[in-house]
Design a protein around this motif. Structure first.
Motif, short mmCIF file in Angstrom:
data_model
loop_
_atom_site.label_atom_id
_atom_site.label_comp_id
_atom_site.label_asym_id
_atom_site.label_seq_id
_atom_site.Cartn_x
_atom_site.Cartn_y
_atom_site.Cartn_z
N ARG A 106 11.83 -14.01 -26.06
CA ARG A 106 11.31 -12.66 -25.79
C ARG A 106 11.25 -11.87 -27.09
O ARG A 106 12.06 -12.09 -27.98
CB ARG A 106 12.23 -11.91 -24.81
CG ARG A 106 12.48 -12.60 -23.52
CD ARG A 106 11.72 -12.10 -22.32
NE ARG A 106 11.58 -10.70 -22.15
CZ ARG A 106 12.02 -10.02 -21.10
NH1 ARG A 106 12.70 -10.63 -20.15
NH2 ARG A 106 11.77 -8.75 -20.98
N SER A 107 10.35 -10.94 -27.17
CA SER A 107 10.30 -10.05 -28.33
C SER A 107 11.51 -9.13 -28.29
O SER A 107 11.93 -8.69 -27.21
CB SER A 107 9.03 -9.20 -28.29
OG SER A 107 7.90 -10.01 -28.39
N LEU A 108 12.04 -8.86 -29.45
CA LEU A 108 13.14 -7.90 -29.55
C LEU A 108 12.66 -6.56 -28.99
O LEU A 108 11.53 -6.14 -29.26
CB LEU A 108 13.53 -7.77 -31.02
CG LEU A 108 14.65 -6.81 -31.35
CD1 LEU A 108 15.48 -7.38 -32.50
CD2 LEU A 108 14.11 -5.45 -31.71
N ARG A 109 13.49 -5.91 -28.23
CA ARG A 109 13.13 -4.62 -27.63
C ARG A 109 14.02 -3.53 -28.20
O ARG A 109 15.25 -3.61 -28.09
CB ARG A 109 13.28 -4.70 -26.12
CG ARG A 109 12.83 -3.44 -25.43
CD ARG A 109 12.72 -3.66 -23.94
NE ARG A 109 12.67 -2.38 -23.29
CZ ARG A 109 13.20 -2.12 -22.10
NH1 ARG A 109 13.79 -3.08 -21.42
NH2 ARG A 109 13.11 -0.92 -21.58
N HIS A 110 13.42 -2.54 -28.83
CA HIS A 110 14.14 -1.42 -29.43
C HIS A 110 13.91 -0.17 -28.58
O HIS A 110 12.78 0.31 -28.47
CB HIS A 110 13.64 -1.20 -30.87
CG HIS A 110 14.34 -0.12 -31.60
ND1 HIS A 110 13.89 0.36 -32.80
CD2 HIS A 110 15.48 0.57 -31.34
CE1 HIS A 110 14.71 1.29 -33.24
NE2 HIS A 110 15.68 1.44 -32.35
N ILE A 111 14.99 0.31 -27.97
CA ILE A 111 14.90 1.54 -27.18
C ILE A 111 15.44 2.67 -28.03
O ILE A 111 16.64 2.74 -28.30
CB ILE A 111 15.71 1.41 -25.87
CG1 ILE A 111 15.22 0.21 -25.06
CG2 ILE A 111 15.63 2.70 -25.06
CD1 ILE A 111 16.10 -0.15 -23.89
N GLU A 112 14.54 3.53 -28.47
CA GLU A 112 14.93 4.66 -29.31
C GLU A 112 15.45 5.80 -28.44
O GLU A 112 14.93 6.05 -27.35
CB GLU A 112 13.73 5.12 -30.12
CG GLU A 112 13.18 4.07 -31.05
CD GLU A 112 11.93 4.51 -31.78
OE1 GLU A 112 11.42 5.61 -31.50
OE2 GLU A 112 11.48 3.75 -32.64
N ASN A 113 16.48 6.46 -28.96
CA ASN A 113 17.04 7.65 -28.29
C ASN A 113 17.39 7.34 -26.84
O ASN A 113 17.01 8.03 -25.91
CB ASN A 113 16.06 8.80 -28.38
CG ASN A 113 16.78 10.14 -28.40
OD1 ASN A 113 17.95 10.22 -28.76
ND2 ASN A 113 16.09 11.19 -28.00
N ALA A 114 18.15 6.26 -26.64
CA ALA A 114 18.50 5.78 -25.30
C ALA A 114 19.48 6.70 -24.58
O ALA A 114 19.55 6.67 -23.36
CB ALA A 114 19.09 4.37 -25.40
#
Length: 117
Positions: A106-114
């Motif tokens: 899977r593509s890395l998933r970056h959740i900003e300001n979680a």
């Protein structure tokens, strides 16, 4: 004990991948695995006047990522970030809590300001 050591090793691999990904996106890694009385921060990164306190979760499958982070864990990371803010932030900086989710295939998933607490 063996499972714990394996989980620790897998976690470190995920944190290393996340750190490299952030660097490729222009972030500078300030610290890794910083422990506080409130909890641990996996990565602390800076980009310009923004300091991100990053929780990294690596799981064996993409489906497991849906359950890797919850409100309680994010609250712990946010409390640790508040504790560490003065050490890593400069006057005028902004801070946020981010999450990076990693699973094979899977593509890395970056959740900003979680964390919006």
């Amino acid at each position: 004990m063996r499972d714990r050591r394996r989980a620790e090793r897998v976690g470190r691999v995920g944190e290393t991948a996340a750190a490299w990904w952030l660097r490729l996106k222009g972030w500078r890694i300030l610290a890794r695995r910083v422990r506080t009385p409130a909890g641990e921060i996996d990565l602390i990164a800076r980009k310009g006047g923004l300091v991100a306190f990053v929780e990294v979760k690596r799981r064996a499958t993409g489906a497991e990522l849906d359950y890797a982070i919850d409100h309680r864990r994010l609250a712990r990371v946010a409390a640790a970030a508040e504790y560490l803010g003065p050490r890593y932030m400069e006057a005028g900086d902004d801070m946020r809590v981010d999450v990076i989710l990693i699973a094979p295939g899977r593509s890395l998933r970056h959740i900003e300001n979680a964390w919006i607490g």
